[in-house]
Write an enzyme that holds these catalytic residues in place. Structure first.
Site, PDB file in Angstrom:
ATOM      1  CG  ASN A  23      43.157  44.685  37.744  1.00  0.00           C
ATOM      2  OD1 ASN A  23      42.341  44.303  36.903  1.00  0.00           O
ATOM      3  ND2 ASN A  23      43.591  43.900  38.722  1.00  0.00           N
ATOM      4  NE  ARG A  93      34.338  42.726  41.717  1.00  0.00           N
ATOM      5  CZ  ARG A  93      33.321  42.707  42.559  1.00  0.00           C
ATOM      6  NH1 ARG A  93      32.176  42.159  42.214  1.00  0.00           N
ATOM      7  NH2 ARG A  93      33.436  43.226  43.755  1.00  0.00           N
ATOM      8  CB  CYS A 117      37.458  35.991  39.038  1.00  0.00           C
ATOM      9  SG  CYS A 117      38.420  36.155  37.537  1.00  0.00           S
ATOM     10  NE  ARG A 122      35.692  39.877  43.390  1.00  0.00           N
ATOM     11  CZ  ARG A 122      36.348  39.963  42.238  1.00  0.00           C
ATOM     12  NH1 ARG A 122      36.159  39.073  41.302  1.00  0.00           N
ATOM     13  NH2 ARG A 122      37.197  40.956  42.031  1.00  0.00           N
ATOM     14  CB  ILE A 124      29.950  47.029  45.026  1.00  0.00           C
ATOM     15  CG1 ILE A 124      28.444  46.986  44.746  1.00  0.00           C
ATOM     16  CG2 ILE A 124      30.703  46.138  44.056  1.00  0.00           C
ATOM     17  CD1 ILE A 124      28.077  47.700  43.444  1.00  0.00           C
ATOM     18  CG  ASP A 125      29.891  46.746  51.551  1.00  0.00           C
ATOM     19  OD1 ASP A 125      30.447  45.906  50.813  1.00  0.00           O
ATOM     20  OD2 ASP A 125      30.320  47.026  52.677  1.00  0.00           O
ATOM     21  CG  ASP A 307      44.888  39.887  41.427  1.00  0.00           C
ATOM     22  OD1 ASP A 307      43.988  39.211  41.953  1.00  0.00           O
ATOM     23  OD2 ASP A 307      44.720  41.067  41.056  1.00  0.00           O
ATOM     24  NE  ARG A 399      37.857  38.335  32.924  1.00  0.00           N
ATOM     25  CZ  ARG A 399      37.763  38.424  34.245  1.00  0.00           C
ATOM     26  NH1 ARG A 399      37.511  37.352  34.960  1.00  0.00           N
ATOM     27  NH2 ARG A 399      37.896  39.582  34.856  1.00  0.00           N
TER      28      ARG A 399
END
Ligand code: EPU
Length: 431
Positions: A23, A93, A117, A122, A124-125, A307, A399
């Site tokens: 990430n 993502r 995922c 989900r 993204i505002d 996670d 991934r």
């Protein structure tokens, strides 16, 4: 289809070396679009999400060179605001970081809505709120996010995030780096990869302070220069191996980690009866007796990470007594539980809460990886179950886990992959 076949029941023993943080890498690679020069990035995990992002940048005109599996050189100076290929953007993502990077560099971005995922809605505002605070106008059109900076470019702004969001914190940071003036982001995420992205950008000439705290300040600079950077070790990959040893028993030294990042995960495993010894950049995990039940709620860092939730549920499923798990980040991250039930687990889910009643043994079965971490959980369940487990859709696992088969085999696991690894994407030049 990629499948893993696992014969369970063997404790894990030996040493495993952790790869670079997924990430962090998936934010740093798009952020390299801002850099006017060559970025040399080391400890890049060789995982399919990274390969996809490199392919996206390569298709947009970046020069991507590989030096072995974990070192790349990226030169994005020739990219001219090309539209990222939609079929690739949909598959990951983290492609939302292209919005911040393109907006920051070109004053304009048009990127397909990201994939990733499925844990429920989900949005993204919060990313968009940040771009708007810097003066951008943002429209959602036919599945694309289109953002335009005002004439004269993005201006520093002030944004208070409504919820702690890793992606929004990093995306706003990326967009703000080349803006005019100061951007202040409040109620930030504090994950290790936030700090790593800030360190990367600062190494290239950005002026970011406060990463790792609730408030990040980004003073805009006119340009970023090339440089070298090494990505931090992956907290979740390390935690996954810790959970695997906890579930199977054994004694494993986990190398190339930052022990501080592991505190929240180690604390829970200690409560379950696992012996954990920290060294400077490694951690030893030993489990001999039966695991004990424990309660956990997932939270933003430094809380227990979402996670790691599925991997820990597998440990609880094999522990003595009942554990309660509350998912504090996502509305729907227990989809994989039906797969664990096939293996004899006793788990009841009600919305964001799961009650895990430990059983004496899990039994091997045919199961699916519903997503990346759920897939890792299925592998752990297979390793500690009696008999043979087949994990279908294992491409999800790849991934985010570099060479998981090789690493587990080296620890004595009986696991094999039933398909060839995908090719390195076209357009990459070996160096
Ligand atoms: N949220 C909103 N609006 C936003 C942004 C987030 O409502 O604009 C909500 C989300 O729906 C979620 C919560 O806020 O309920 C937190 O989401 P966040 O933005 O922190 O998650 P993310 O950036 O989409 C990253 C990781 C995830 C990890 C989360 C939480 C990447 C590419 N993904 O996602 O990683 O679960 O942070 O730590 O960095 C994984 O590695 O397996 C993975 C899913």
């Amino acid at each position: 289809m990629t499948k893993y076949e696992i014969t369970g029941g063997t404790p894990l023993n030996g040493t495993v070396c952790i790869s670079g943080a997924k990430n962090a890498a998936v934010a740093i690679i798009p952020a390299a679009l801002l850099v006017d020069g060559i970025c040399k990035i080391e400890n890049v995990p060789d995982i399919s999400d990274v390969r996809l992002l490199l392919q996206i940048l390569s298709d947009m005109g970046a020069n991507v060179r590989r030096f072995g599996p974990n070192t790349i050189e990226l030169d994005c100076s020739r990219v001219r605001n090309a539209v990222a290929p939609i079929e690739l953007v949909h598959r990951i993502r983290a492609s939302y970081y292209l919005i911040g990077a393109e907006l920051g560099r070109f004053g304009r971005a048009c990127v397909a809505m990201p994939g990733g995922c499925n844990f429920g809605v989900r949005p993204i505002d919060q990313h968009i709120k940040g771009f708007e605070a810097m003066g951008a106008s943002v429209n959602l059109m036919a599945g694309y996010v289109c953002a335009d900076a005002p004439i004269g470019g993005l201006q520093g702004g002030h944004v208070y995030l409504d919820m702690v969001s890793v992606g929004a914190t990093m995306n706003i940071m990326i967009a703000a780096v080349l803006s005019t003036g100061m951007t202040v982001i409040e109620n930030c995420a504090k994950e290790p990869h936030i700090v790593d992205l800030a360190n990367f950008l600062n190494a290239m000439g950005a002026k970011i302070s406060g990463a790792g705290t609730d408030v990040i300040k980004v003073r805009g600079v006119p340009r970023l220069h090339g440089g070298s950077y090494t990505i931090i070790p992956d907290q979740i990959e390390a935690g996954t191996y810790m959970a695997a040893v906890a579930a199977t028993g054994g004694n494993v030294l986990i190398e190339n980690i930052i022990p501080k990042h592991m505190d929240c995960i180690a604390a829970k495993l200690r409560e379950m009866g696992v012996k954990i010894t920290e060294y400077d950049d490694s951690i030893r995990v030993e489990r001999t007796g039966r695991l004990r039940h424990v309660n956990v709620k997932t939270l933003p860092y430094p809380g227990f990470p979402t996670d790691m939730q599925p991997q820990n549920v597998v440990c609880m499923a094999a522990a003595a007594g009942s554990s309660i798990v509350t998912e504090g980040i996502y509305e729907n991250r227990f989809r994989y539980v039906t797969e664990l039930l096939r293996m004899g687990a006793n788990i009841q889910v009600d919305g964001r809460v799961a009650v895990v009643n430990g059983v004496d043994t899990l039994t091997g079965s045919l199961v699916k990886a519903c997503d990346l971490r759920a897939g890792a959980a299925m592998v752990i369940a297979g390793l500690c179950a009696q008999g043979m487990t087949t994990v279908e859709d294992a491409h999800y696992i790849e991934r985010g886990y570099e060479n998981i088969i090789g690493k587990l085999q080296a620890l004595g696991a009986n696991i094999r992959r039933m398909e060839e690894y995908s090719e390195v994407p076209a357009g990459l030049v070996a160096g």
